[in-house]
Design a protein around this motif. Structure first.
Motif, mmCIF file in Angstrom:
data_model
loop_
_atom_site.group_PDB
_atom_site.id
_atom_site.type_symbol
_atom_site.label_atom_id
_atom_site.label_comp_id
_atom_site.label_asym_id
_atom_site.label_seq_id
_atom_site.Cartn_x
_atom_site.Cartn_y
_atom_site.Cartn_z
ATOM 1 N N TYR A 94 0.810 -1.212 0.000
ATOM 2 C CA TYR A 94 0.000 0.000 0.000
ATOM 3 C C TYR A 94 0.848 1.269 0.000
ATOM 4 O O TYR A 94 0.495 2.259 -0.624
ATOM 5 C CB TYR A 94 -0.926 0.018 1.226
ATOM 6 C CG TYR A 94 -2.277 -0.585 0.963
ATOM 7 C CD1 TYR A 94 -3.075 -0.122 -0.086
ATOM 8 C CD2 TYR A 94 -2.781 -1.613 1.765
ATOM 9 C CE1 TYR A 94 -4.325 -0.678 -0.332
ATOM 10 C CE2 TYR A 94 -4.025 -2.164 1.521
ATOM 11 C CZ TYR A 94 -4.794 -1.688 0.472
ATOM 12 O OH TYR A 94 -6.025 -2.227 0.223
ATOM 13 N N CYS A 95 1.937 1.248 0.735
ATOM 14 C CA CYS A 95 2.773 2.454 0.867
ATOM 15 C C CYS A 95 4.150 2.229 0.258
ATOM 16 O O CYS A 95 5.138 2.834 0.697
ATOM 17 C CB CYS A 95 2.895 2.843 2.336
ATOM 18 S SG CYS A 95 1.306 3.056 3.140
ATOM 19 N N HIS B 239 1.681 2.208 9.439
ATOM 20 C CA HIS B 239 1.296 3.369 8.622
ATOM 21 C C HIS B 239 0.518 3.001 7.376
ATOM 22 O O HIS B 239 0.560 3.716 6.386
ATOM 23 C CB HIS B 239 2.549 4.160 8.236
ATOM 24 C CG HIS B 239 3.351 4.581 9.425
ATOM 25 N ND1 HIS B 239 2.848 5.437 10.363
ATOM 26 C CD2 HIS B 239 4.576 4.229 9.844
ATOM 27 C CE1 HIS B 239 3.760 5.612 11.312
ATOM 28 N NE2 HIS B 239 4.810 4.886 11.029
ATOM 29 N N ALA C 39 -2.028 2.901 4.676
ATOM 30 C CA ALA C 39 -3.069 3.818 4.222
ATOM 31 C C ALA C 39 -3.519 3.385 2.841
ATOM 32 O O ALA C 39 -2.773 2.742 2.113
ATOM 33 C CB ALA C 39 -2.523 5.244 4.151
ATOM 34 N N VAL D 6 -5.338 5.795 0.502
ATOM 35 C CA VAL D 6 -5.955 7.118 0.358
ATOM 36 C C VAL D 6 -7.016 7.122 -0.746
ATOM 37 O O VAL D 6 -8.043 7.782 -0.629
ATOM 38 C CB VAL D 6 -4.870 8.192 0.115
ATOM 39 C CG1 VAL D 6 -5.482 9.563 -0.087
ATOM 40 C CG2 VAL D 6 -3.912 8.233 1.307
ATOM 41 N N GLU E 237 12.152 9.544 -3.073
ATOM 42 C CA GLU E 237 10.813 9.837 -3.593
ATOM 43 C C GLU E 237 9.781 9.966 -2.479
ATOM 44 O O GLU E 237 9.818 9.236 -1.495
ATOM 45 C CB GLU E 237 10.369 8.721 -4.557
ATOM 46 C CG GLU E 237 11.100 8.770 -5.882
ATOM 47 C CD GLU E 237 10.687 7.635 -6.821
ATOM 48 O OE1 GLU E 237 9.735 6.898 -6.504
ATOM 49 O OE2 GLU E 237 11.338 7.509 -7.872
ATOM 50 N N GLY E 238 8.854 10.891 -2.681
ATOM 51 C CA GLY E 238 7.720 10.987 -1.764
ATOM 52 C C GLY E 238 7.932 11.891 -0.567
ATOM 53 O O GLY E 238 7.046 12.021 0.270
ATOM 54 N N VAL E 239 9.106 12.497 -0.449
ATOM 55 C CA VAL E 239 9.305 13.430 0.673
ATOM 56 C C VAL E 239 8.491 14.702 0.401
ATOM 57 O O VAL E 239 7.795 15.208 1.277
ATOM 58 C CB VAL E 239 10.793 13.781 0.854
ATOM 59 C CG1 VAL E 239 10.976 14.740 2.030
ATOM 60 C CG2 VAL E 239 11.624 12.524 1.078
ATOM 61 N N ILE F 56 3.442 12.263 6.400
ATOM 62 C CA ILE F 56 2.319 11.528 5.811
ATOM 63 C C ILE F 56 2.614 11.117 4.366
ATOM 64 O O ILE F 56 2.451 9.959 3.994
ATOM 65 C CB ILE F 56 1.019 12.354 5.912
ATOM 66 C CG1 ILE F 56 0.490 12.275 7.349
ATOM 67 C CG2 ILE F 56 -0.031 11.880 4.908
ATOM 68 C CD1 ILE F 56 -0.706 13.160 7.634
ATOM 69 N N ARG F 57 3.051 12.045 3.563
ATOM 70 C CA ARG F 57 3.271 11.719 2.156
ATOM 71 C C ARG F 57 4.300 10.606 1.993
ATOM 72 O O ARG F 57 4.069 9.631 1.275
ATOM 73 C CB ARG F 57 3.704 12.966 1.372
ATOM 74 C CG ARG F 57 3.919 12.683 -0.099
ATOM 75 C CD ARG F 57 4.226 13.939 -0.900
ATOM 76 N NE ARG F 57 4.487 13.609 -2.274
ATOM 77 C CZ ARG F 57 3.547 13.380 -3.189
ATOM 78 N NH1 ARG F 57 2.284 13.461 -2.854
ATOM 79 N NH2 ARG F 57 3.866 13.070 -4.421
ATOM 80 N N PHE F 58 5.395 10.742 2.684
ATOM 81 C CA PHE F 58 6.457 9.734 2.548
ATOM 82 C C PHE F 58 6.008 8.379 3.082
ATOM 83 O O PHE F 58 6.175 7.360 2.420
ATOM 84 C CB PHE F 58 7.722 10.203 3.279
ATOM 85 C CG PHE F 58 8.893 9.288 3.058
ATOM 86 C CD1 PHE F 58 9.682 9.423 1.930
ATOM 87 C CD2 PHE F 58 9.197 8.282 3.964
ATOM 88 C CE1 PHE F 58 10.759 8.570 1.710
ATOM 89 C CE2 PHE F 58 10.265 7.422 3.754
ATOM 90 C CZ PHE F 58 11.051 7.573 2.624
ATOM 91 N N PHE G 67 3.169 7.167 3.312
ATOM 92 C CA PHE G 67 2.129 6.557 2.488
ATOM 93 C C PHE G 67 2.635 6.294 1.066
ATOM 94 O O PHE G 67 1.855 6.188 0.125
ATOM 95 C CB PHE G 67 0.874 7.444 2.455
ATOM 96 C CG PHE G 67 0.188 7.605 3.798
ATOM 97 C CD1 PHE G 67 0.620 6.930 4.922
ATOM 98 C CD2 PHE G 67 -0.918 8.436 3.931
ATOM 99 C CE1 PHE G 67 0.007 7.077 6.158
ATOM 100 C CE2 PHE G 67 -1.549 8.591 5.168
ATOM 101 C CZ PHE G 67 -1.086 7.917 6.280
ATOM 102 N N GLY H 142 4.154 8.207 -1.062
ATOM 103 C CA GLY H 142 3.959 9.282 -2.034
ATOM 104 C C GLY H 142 2.541 9.347 -2.578
ATOM 105 O O GLY H 142 2.287 10.018 -3.575
ATOM 106 N N ALA I 267 -0.242 10.450 -0.969
ATOM 107 C CA ALA I 267 -1.118 11.465 -0.373
ATOM 108 C C ALA I 267 -0.394 12.797 -0.458
ATOM 109 O O ALA I 267 0.829 12.836 -0.601
ATOM 110 C CB ALA I 267 -1.400 11.125 1.082
#
Lengths: 330, 328
Positions: A107-108, A116, A118, A120, A326-328, B101-103, B105, B107, B109
């Motif tokens: 999922y993440c 964690h 999620a 979304v 990525e994703g920070v 949150i973004r990291f 999840f 990336g 959210a």
């Protein structure tokens, strides 16, 4: 404040749902149990990195809470949240297991792990590693719903321990004064890590705290799916019709320790056994008229499904180190 | 040319974005009828009503959580923390939730909100209402940190921050609210993460933030009279930081000083200096790098003590002169 120990309305709900839906609910509880038993096993075999918080014994609380809600509603989950995640609309046990094993397909993308998870896309706004961390966020989700003028609601799940965080007080007050569509759901499993509810509170029921915020509070038998369903349904109706938040307390018990480091020195074997007699899965099976053989078959089915999820996860790729940054930021 | 104060420029950015975009709303303590502790939102409640200019009880954690939850579900909230000191009460939500949150999840959210807050000393508000805590947030991956020093930048950066898809800590300075400057009437954005050369010079580079940009410009005027040409750079966005103009400037001048109000130890200056030392500008340095920052003390109440706790124009002039003419 009303205290419902165990609802007597279950025949009516069964009639409304029909046997097939009732069986699906049972399947879901069995899937959660099988997921967590497998998680425990993988951990013991050293195949999982990190920690996890098992909710074995609390399955009715998870399945019953999601049941009256719609796919357009929101969920904010907590660290002991495998059950709520699997109960939520659109959940996929393969992606859960892949996340649990830290895989790119999870999922993440393997960045979050057990604490964690999620989804979304399906309005599951995530589990939370911080006790009470989701409670203020629910104020914002409720506020957003109000500003966007939709009839959504948000279910925010947390433990008994979280109700002693300061943010709980700030948030329930704020949600109440603005009549936000929030269902505050305490999963009271009797212990905040090692701290028993009896030592951490000087009140009989945690839902009594609702009166400090001018909102209804209700305590239900959290090991009875029907009772949980009834309480959350009422809270959802209230929220949807613009009457604001409700504090629901589901009384339940975790059969396992807090996390993997727990030697459980703070409770007795007898206490655990007494609660195991109130197994939410067996109670539900009995109420829907299922014999032991049929329950056993469903349990095998759930375990098979979990094996498939493990196979999916194990055959999934690890995250590529080249993607670590990525994703920070968006 | 039309002039606005820094506070008016911020208000205009808020008004224009709120008119254009129904997902933008404000939430904070005493921002409605009161107009905010420093008057930034004065009158906005008459224009947008209490549904979009939302007064909260004194609950910093919950109001920050409210920003996060609303941002996660399609809104672009602008929260206000009345004094930057009070951000301590919202640290869990900011650092453990918003930033991660973004990291966490994968990336999948986004959490687009701005948390505006006034920092800085000089108002006699003493130790619990005068801090500059921006570098705490510079240290946290996932957060952006913006510090405008002029009305023009305040308006353009606030709009950019509101439309950024990340949580942005927007640090204003109490003593700048009444300063005036040119501000165009039409909406405009100043992109985040673009450092700006605000004065060109050849002898010394000063990297300054917030009110220290203004003090450094005043110091540069004085220094010009004695033949020292100072280049002043305002990073404007502290995180993620644009080092390019700073490195280019140091290569040109060979001397650099960072000036900020926050205490020196663990401050932003340390980061800037370290990055210069790690950059190609190192070979061009002709003097040791300097940091001129707040003393390592809580802000005192007494007016004289207070002014001595943080860099003033005279201090900048003295340090710059020593750095260029020798003395270190």
């Amino acid at each position: 404040m009303t205290t419902i120990i165990e609802t007597s309305n279950y025949p009516a709900y069964l009639q409304e749902w029909g046997q097939e839906k009732a069986l699906d609910l049972l399947r879901k509880m069995l899937l959660i149990r099988a997921f967590e038993e497998k998680a425990e096993e993988l951990y013991a075999l050293g195949q999982v990195h990190g920690t996890m918080h098992l909710s074995i014994g609390q399955e009715a609380s998870a399945v019953g809470a999601s049941l009256p809600l719609r796919p357009t509603d929101y969920l904010l989950n907590h660290h002991r949240g495998h059950g709520h995640c699997l109960s939520w609309h659109g959940s996929n046990v393969d992606l859960m297991m892949a996340e649990f094993l830290g895989k790119e397909t999870g999922y993440c993308r393997g960045r979050g792990g057990s604490m964690h998870i999620a989804n979304v896309e399906s309005n599951n706004l995530g589990a939370n590693g911080i006790v009470g961390g989701g409670i203020p966020i629910a104020v914002g989700v409720g506020l957003s719903i109000k500003l966007r003028k939709t009839d959504q609601v948000v279910l925010v799940v947390f433990g008994d321990g979280a109700t002693n965080e300061g943010a709980f007080h700030e948030s329930l007050n704020m949600a109440s004064i603005w009549k936000l569509p929030v269902i505050y759901y305490i999963e009271n499993n009797q212990y905040a890590m090692s701290m028993p509810v009896k030592k951490a509170f000087n009140i009989e029921r945690l839902s009594q705290r609702a009166c400090a915020y001018g909102i209804p509070g209700v305590s239900v038998d959290g090991n009875d799916l029907f009772s949980v369903y009834e309480a959350v349904k009422e809270a959802a109706n209230r929220a949807r019709s613009g009457h604001g938040p409700t504090l629901v307390e589901a009384l339940t018990y975790r059969w396992r320790g807090h996390s993997k480091s727990d030697r459980q020195a703070y409770r007795t074997r007898e206490e655990v056994k007494a609660w195991q007699k109130k197994d939410p899965i067996k109670r539900f099976a009995k109420k829907i008229g299922l014999d032991e053989k049929a329950l056993d078959d469903l349990q095998q089915e759930a375990r098979k499904r979990i094996e498939q999820a493990v196979a999916f996860a194990e055959s999934s790729p690890e995250p590529d180190v080249a993607t670590i940054m990525e994703g920070v930021y968006a | 040319m039309r002039e606005l104060t820094y506070a008016e420029a911020l208000r205009e950015a808020l008004r224009q974005t709120m008119h254009a975009d129904p997902t933008v709303f404000m939430i904070g303590e005493d921002i409605g009828v009161y107009g905010g502790a420093f008057g930034v939102s004065a009158g906005l409640i008459d224009e947008f009503g209490p549904e979009r200019i939302i007064d909260t009880p004194i609950s910093e954690a919950a109001l920050t959580g409210a920003c996060i939850g609303a941002a996660l579900t399609g809104m672009r909230p602008v929260g206000e923390i009345q004094f930057m000191d009070f951000i301590t009460l919202a640290m869990e939500q900011l650092v453990l939730q918003a930033a991660k949150i973004r990291f966490m999840f994968g990336g999948k959210a986004k959490v687009p909100f701005v948390l505006r807050t006034p920092a800085g000393s000089g108002t006699g508000a003493a130790a619990q209402h005068s801090q500059s805590l921006e570098n705490w947030f510079v240290h946290v991956p996932g957060l952006k940190v913006v510090m405008p020093s002029t009305p023009y930048d305040a308006k353009g950066l606030l709009r950019a921050a509101i439309y950024d898809d990340n949580p942005v800590i927007f640090v204003e300075h109490k003593l700048l609210y009444k300063t005036k400057g040119y501000v165009p009437e039409e909406p405009y954005e100043i992109p985040l993460s673009q450092s700006k050369v605000v004065r060109e010079g050849t002898d010394l580079t000063i990297v300054a933030t917030s009110i220290m940009v203004q003090r450094s410009l005043q110091a540069a005027e004085i220094l010009a009279q004695v033949g020292i040409q100072v280049e002043v750079i305002d990073p404007r966005t502290l995180k993620p930081l644009d080092m390019n103009p700073i490195v280019a400037s140091v290569k040109k001048t060979g001397r650099v000083m960072v000036v900020h109000e926050a205490v020196k130890t663990g401050g932003f200056g340390g980061e800037v200096v370290a990055r210069i030392m790690e950059s190609e500008a190192f070979d061009y340095l002709e003097a040791p790098v300097r940091r001129l920052a707040g003393l390592d003390i809580p802000i005192p109440y007494n007016r004289t003590l207070e002014s001595h706790a943080v860099p003033q124009v005279d201090n900048i002039v003295d340090e710059a002169r020593k750095l260029v003419r020798g003395g270190y």
